[in-house]
Scaffold this motif. Structure first.
Motif, short mmCIF file in Angstrom:
data_model
loop_
_atom_site.label_atom_id
_atom_site.label_comp_id
_atom_site.label_asym_id
_atom_site.label_seq_id
_atom_site.Cartn_x
_atom_site.Cartn_y
_atom_site.Cartn_z
N GLY A 1 0.81 -1.22 0.00
CA GLY A 1 0.00 0.00 0.00
C GLY A 1 0.84 1.26 0.00
O GLY A 1 0.55 2.22 -0.72
N ALA A 2 1.90 1.27 0.80
CA ALA A 2 2.79 2.43 0.84
C ALA A 2 3.46 2.63 -0.52
O ALA A 2 3.56 3.76 -1.02
CB ALA A 2 3.84 2.26 1.93
N ALA A 3 3.89 1.53 -1.13
CA ALA A 3 4.51 1.63 -2.46
C ALA A 3 3.51 2.16 -3.49
O ALA A 3 3.86 3.02 -4.31
CB ALA A 3 5.05 0.27 -2.88
N ALA A 4 2.28 1.68 -3.44
CA ALA A 4 1.26 2.16 -4.37
C ALA A 4 0.95 3.64 -4.13
O ALA A 4 0.78 4.40 -5.08
CB ALA A 4 -0.01 1.33 -4.24
N ALA A 5 0.90 4.05 -2.87
CA ALA A 5 0.63 5.45 -2.55
C ALA A 5 1.73 6.35 -3.10
O ALA A 5 1.45 7.47 -3.57
CB ALA A 5 0.50 5.63 -1.04
#
Length: 129
Positions: A94-98
């Motif tokens: 999720g952090a990478a996608a954000a």
């Protein structure tokens, strides 16, 4: 079972379902649903990235499988350990996608995973008290 643990496991189940949906979307509906979900991307991009999306779908299926596996473990300590491991993986994804796709896209994964991890930690703390 304590309320924090129940809430953590219920949220873990919902996150597993979310990742099953994401896997389905990336594996089977990338060109049909992709332009609707990612409306800021050019529509022609989806046909060109079908193989890449399918690869991502496999990874999301693994995340879902790990979360589901954690729900089937009877030993409370190992259940929490495995759930935490896969929730951390989800939070990292999720952090990478954000950071790389869109903040909204990443937050759909990151926030529920962080909440579930906090609930797991709270249930462990309460169990030790």
């Amino acid at each position: 079972m304590k309320p924090a643990k129940t809430a953590a496991l219920a949220l873990t189940a919902l996150i597993a379902l979310l990742h099953l949906y994401i896997a389905w979307f990336e594996l089977f509906a990338w060109t049909s649903r992709g332009p609707v979900v990612f409306e800021t991307f050019p529509p022609e991009l989806f046909a060109q990235t079908t193989v890449m999306a399918a690869n991502q779908g496999v990874y999301n299926a693994f995340l879902a499988a790990g979360l589901i596996w954690s729900l089937l473990i009877r030993d409370p300590k190992w259940q929490a350990n495995i759930a935490a491991c896969f929730l951390i993986f989800v939070a990292i994804a999720g952090a990478a996608a954000a950071l790389t796709i869109a903040l909204k896209t990443g937050m759909v994964q990151l926030l529920p995973a962080l909440i579930a991890l906090a609930l797991l930690a709270l249930s462990r703390r309460n169990a030790g008290a």
